[in-house]
Scaffold this motif. Structure first.
Motif, PDB file in Angstrom:
ATOM      1  N   GLY A  85     -15.042 -24.193  10.389  1.00 16.67           N
ATOM      2  CA  GLY A  85     -15.251 -22.696  10.316  1.00 16.67           C
ATOM      3  C   GLY A  85     -16.434 -22.542   9.689  1.00 16.67           C
ATOM      4  N   VAL A  86     -16.996 -21.354   9.789  1.00 16.97           N
ATOM      5  CA  VAL A  86     -18.176 -21.044   9.138  1.00 16.97           C
ATOM      6  C   VAL A  86     -18.250 -19.320   9.312  1.00 16.97           C
ATOM      7  CG1 VAL A  86     -20.800 -20.771   9.107  1.00 16.97           C
ATOM      8  CG2 VAL A  86     -19.633 -22.817   9.672  1.00 16.97           C
ATOM      9  N   CYS A  87     -18.546 -18.650   8.106  1.00 17.13           N
ATOM     10  CA  CYS A  87     -18.494 -17.200   8.177  1.00 17.13           C
ATOM     11  C   CYS A  87     -19.023 -16.725   6.910  1.00 17.13           C
ATOM     12  CB  CYS A  87     -17.187 -16.742   8.574  1.00 17.13           C
ATOM     13  SG  CYS A  87     -16.908 -14.945   8.825  1.00 17.13           S
ATOM     14  N   PRO A  88     -20.018 -15.945   6.921  1.00 19.19           N
ATOM     15  CA  PRO A  88     -20.787 -15.457   7.813  1.00 19.19           C
ATOM     16  C   PRO A  88     -21.740 -16.525   8.565  1.00 19.19           C
ATOM     17  CG  PRO A  88     -21.825 -14.879   6.052  1.00 19.19           C
ATOM     18  CD  PRO A  88     -20.703 -15.444   5.454  1.00 19.19           C
ATOM     19  N   CYS A  89     -21.925 -16.584   9.603  1.00 16.63           N
ATOM     20  CA  CYS A  89     -22.706 -17.277  10.753  1.00 16.63           C
ATOM     21  C   CYS A  89     -23.756 -16.461  11.077  1.00 16.63           C
ATOM     22  CB  CYS A  89     -21.655 -18.000  11.816  1.00 16.63           C
ATOM     23  SG  CYS A  89     -22.816 -18.783  13.131  1.00 16.63           S
ATOM     24  N   ASP A  90     -25.204 -16.843  10.734  1.00 13.75           N
ATOM     25  CA  ASP A  90     -26.050 -15.892  11.231  1.00 13.75           C
ATOM     26  C   ASP A  90     -26.620 -16.042  12.616  1.00 13.75           C
ATOM     27  OD1 ASP A  90     -26.074 -14.881   8.595  1.00 13.75           O
ATOM     28  OD2 ASP A  90     -27.742 -16.167   7.960  1.00 13.75           O
ATOM     29  N   TYR A  91     -26.211 -17.040  13.375  1.00  9.39           N
ATOM     30  CA  TYR A  91     -26.943 -17.259  14.512  1.00  9.39           C
ATOM     31  C   TYR A  91     -25.995 -16.335  15.687  1.00  9.39           C
ATOM     32  CZ  TYR A  91     -23.554 -21.057  15.522  1.00  9.39           C
ATOM     33  OH  TYR A  91     -22.531 -22.010  15.693  1.00  9.39           O
ATOM     34  N   GLY A  92     -24.743 -16.023  15.250  1.00  8.66           N
ATOM     35  CA  GLY A  92     -23.746 -15.440  16.422  1.00  8.66           C
ATOM     36  C   GLY A  92     -22.611 -15.863  16.214  1.00  8.66           C
ATOM     37  N   TYR A  93     -21.693 -15.514  17.226  1.00 10.66           N
ATOM     38  CA  TYR A  93     -20.322 -15.965  17.214  1.00 10.66           C
ATOM     39  C   TYR A  93     -20.215 -17.263  18.206  1.00 10.66           C
ATOM     40  CZ  TYR A  93     -15.093 -15.920  18.003  1.00 10.66           C
ATOM     41  OH  TYR A  93     -13.908 -16.272  18.110  1.00 10.66           O
ATOM     42  N   ASP A  94     -19.481 -18.097  17.775  1.00 10.49           N
ATOM     43  CA  ASP A  94     -19.309 -19.504  18.509  1.00 10.49           C
ATOM     44  C   ASP A  94     -17.977 -20.055  18.314  1.00 10.49           C
ATOM     45  OD1 ASP A  94     -20.293 -21.810  19.680  1.00 10.49           O
ATOM     46  OD2 ASP A  94     -21.221 -22.420  17.876  1.00 10.49           O
ATOM     47  N   ALA A  95     -17.303 -20.338  19.415  1.00 10.76           N
ATOM     48  CA  ALA A  95     -15.712 -20.919  19.650  1.00 10.76           C
ATOM     49  C   ALA A  95     -15.827 -21.799  20.537  1.00 10.76           C
ATOM     50  CB  ALA A  95     -14.901 -19.749  19.602  1.00 10.76           C
ATOM     51  N   ARG A  96     -15.868 -23.297  20.332  1.00  7.76           N
ATOM     52  CA  ARG A  96     -15.683 -24.245  21.285  1.00  7.76           C
ATOM     53  C   ARG A  96     -14.764 -25.203  20.882  1.00  7.76           C
ATOM     54  NH1 ARG A  96     -21.275 -26.463  20.654  1.00  7.76           N
ATOM     55  NH2 ARG A  96     -21.525 -25.068  18.880  1.00  7.76           N
TER      56      ARG A  96
ATOM     57  N   TYR B 135     -23.610 -15.437  22.169  1.00 10.00           N
ATOM     58  CA  TYR B 135     -22.360 -14.538  22.033  1.00 10.00           C
ATOM     59  C   TYR B 135     -22.882 -14.006  20.531  1.00 10.00           C
ATOM     60  CZ  TYR B 135     -19.776 -16.222  25.854  1.00 10.00           C
ATOM     61  OH  TYR B 135     -19.410 -16.822  27.038  1.00 10.00           O
ATOM     62  N   ARG B 136     -22.732 -12.735  20.891  1.00  8.33           N
ATOM     63  CA  ARG B 136     -22.930 -11.747  19.517  1.00  8.33           C
ATOM     64  C   ARG B 136     -21.849 -11.760  18.664  1.00  8.33           C
ATOM     65  NH1 ARG B 136     -27.784  -9.618  18.738  1.00  8.33           N
ATOM     66  NH2 ARG B 136     -26.761  -7.811  17.703  1.00  8.33           N
ATOM     67  N   THR B 137     -20.686 -11.371  19.339  1.00 11.90           N
ATOM     68  CA  THR B 137     -19.404 -11.148  18.644  1.00 11.90           C
ATOM     69  C   THR B 137     -18.123 -11.649  19.393  1.00 11.90           C
ATOM     70  OG1 THR B 137     -18.977  -9.152  20.108  1.00 11.90           O
ATOM     71  CG2 THR B 137     -20.557  -8.774  18.191  1.00 11.90           C
ATOM     72  N   TRP B 138     -16.985 -11.550  18.664  1.00 16.65           N
ATOM     73  CA  TRP B 138     -15.785 -11.985  19.099  1.00 16.65           C
ATOM     74  C   TRP B 138     -15.394 -11.170  20.292  1.00 16.65           C
ATOM     75  CZ3 TRP B 138     -12.439  -8.520  17.586  1.00 16.65           C
ATOM     76  CH2 TRP B 138     -12.782  -7.588  16.235  1.00 16.65           C
TER      77      TRP B 138
END
Ligand SMILES: NC(=O)c1ccc[n+]([C@@H]2O[C@H](COP(=O)([O-])OP(=O)(O)OC[C@H]3O[C@@H](n4cnc5c(N)ncnc54)[C@H](O)[C@@H]3O)[C@@H](O)[C@H]2O)c1
Length: 353
Positions: A234-245, A280-283
């Motif tokens: 997990g990373v938050c805040p993540c400056d490059y956007g939203y990422d879920a893989r 992706y910018r957001t969830w």
């Protein structure tokens, strides 16, 4: 007749569900809204044209003309609101993380069981078309038994103060990685048995965060009861956007779920820059269909009297993983899930709601 829904918590997640009910789920109607902040209540109430607005759940229940609630308030309020709604015989859709402790989870499960109402947890990845396809292909045996699952969630934006304090949220492992805890267990087909978590704090000083134990990066190794392995980051805040893989290695193959690209579009205008592709910018953007389909499912379950596919036990396992991971990084050692589960089981009889 449409299922009448009262939304409790008209913030970020609440508005996503309000949008699903207003535009995509005709068998459900948003009839009321509750928010402790009058400003948020009226801004969101106006946005979705909701007539009946209350600043407490008690006041909404006094009015009472609804069948179900959606709870999208901060984690530390979940137990009280979910139990209160269940005791008034309302079906409950509860956002993740289910609660702060296993004891609170047990109170919620007991209250919904006693009242004979449904409890669905907000694990929208279980309804995302990509995750569903992957699950079905694993079940069909395409890659054989999963051996190793790597699951990551990186969230943009600095979490609000309650969501970065272990006392009110259980921190990033819960706020961001609850979905990974649930999905790795679901896809592996086995419960977590032992976890070891390491955390790091890179950006806290930049944001003047002095919350005790704040971290913005976490990597957790998991051993499952069936011998499978997992890694959750997990990373938050993540400056490059939203990422879920997710990547799953099975006995006979590999499967990947998700893409860092937010659209199947690439643009080239400058030969020095190369191709550019949106991320992706957001969830709400990445899981747009998951949010709609989980709400369709909740409403459908109420209509047909069918129990939801994702319930209290799933929420409780995710909380157990979070608690084990937190204990692990605080005590700098691997933690058995049994340490967490046994201490909840030893709670005095009759404790709870
Ligand atoms: N499934 C997902 O992907 C997802 C995404 C974001 C948030 N969430 C979850 O949704 C929940 C809310 O998160 P958020 O980001 O929307 O928070 P938020 O701060 O944007 O909104 C929460 C709202 O709840 C209100 N509130 C607080 N206590 C209340 C109470 N006792 N009664 C009524 N209203 C109350 C606040 O005034 C606020 O407007 C959390 O559990 C979070 O983990 C889930």
């Amino acid at each position: 007749m449409a299922v009448r829904v009262c939304l409790i918590g008209a913030g970020r997640a609440g508005k996503v569900h309000a949008n699903s009910l207003s535009h995509h789920v005709p068998l459900g109607t948003l009839v009321a809204m509750v928010d402790a902040s009058a400003e948020m209540l009226h801004a969101s109430g106006d946005e979705f044209g909701v007539e009946h607005r209350f600043t407490t759940l008690e006041a909404a229940l006094d009015w009472g003309q609804f069948d179900a609630v959606i709870i999208t308030t901060p984690t530390f309020t979940h137990r009280e609101l979910a139990v209160m709604a269940a005791e008034a015989s309302k079906h409950v859709f509860l956002e993740k993380p289910m609660a702060l402790t296993l004891e609170e989870c047990d109170d919620i499960i007991a209250a919904t069981n006693r009242a004979g109402v449904f409890l669905q947890l907000g694990f929208m990845r279980r309804f995302d078309p990509d995750f569903v396809a992957a699950y079905e292909r694993i079940q069909a045996g395409e890659i054989g038994q999963p051996m190793l699952i790597k699951s990551l969630t990186h969230g943009p934006g600095l979490p609000p103060p309650w969501a970065r304090d272990l006392k009110t949220s259980n921190g990033l492992l819960a706020e961001v990685n609850s979905h990974d805890w649930d999905c790795t267990r679901w896809l592996m087909g086995s419960n977590p048995q032992r976890v070891y978590a390491e955390v790091a704090n890179f950006k806290g000083p930049k944001y003047n965060i002095d919350t005790p134990h704040f971290y913005d990066n976490v990597s957790t190794n998991v051993r499952f009861e069936n011998g499978g392995l997992g890694n959750i980051t997990g990373v938050c805040p993540c400056d490059y956007g939203y990422d879920a893989r997710v990547e799953i290695i099975g006995e006979r193959g590999i499967m990947q779920i998700g893409d860092i690209r937010g659209q199947a579009v690439i643009v080239g205008t400058n030969r020095d820059q190369g191709y550019i592709t949106p991320i992706y910018r957001t969830w709400p953007q990445r899981f747009a269909w998951g949010y709609i389909r989980e709400m369709e499912h909740f409403i459908h379950c109420i209509h047909t009297g069918t129990p939801p596919k994702v319930g209290g036990e799933d929420g409780r396992w995710a909380v157990a993983g979070v608690l084990a991971g937190t204990k692990s990084f605080l005590e700098e050692r691997p933690v058995l899930l049994s340490e967490i589960l046994d201490s909840a089981a030893s709670r005095p009889a009759g404790g709870g709601s």
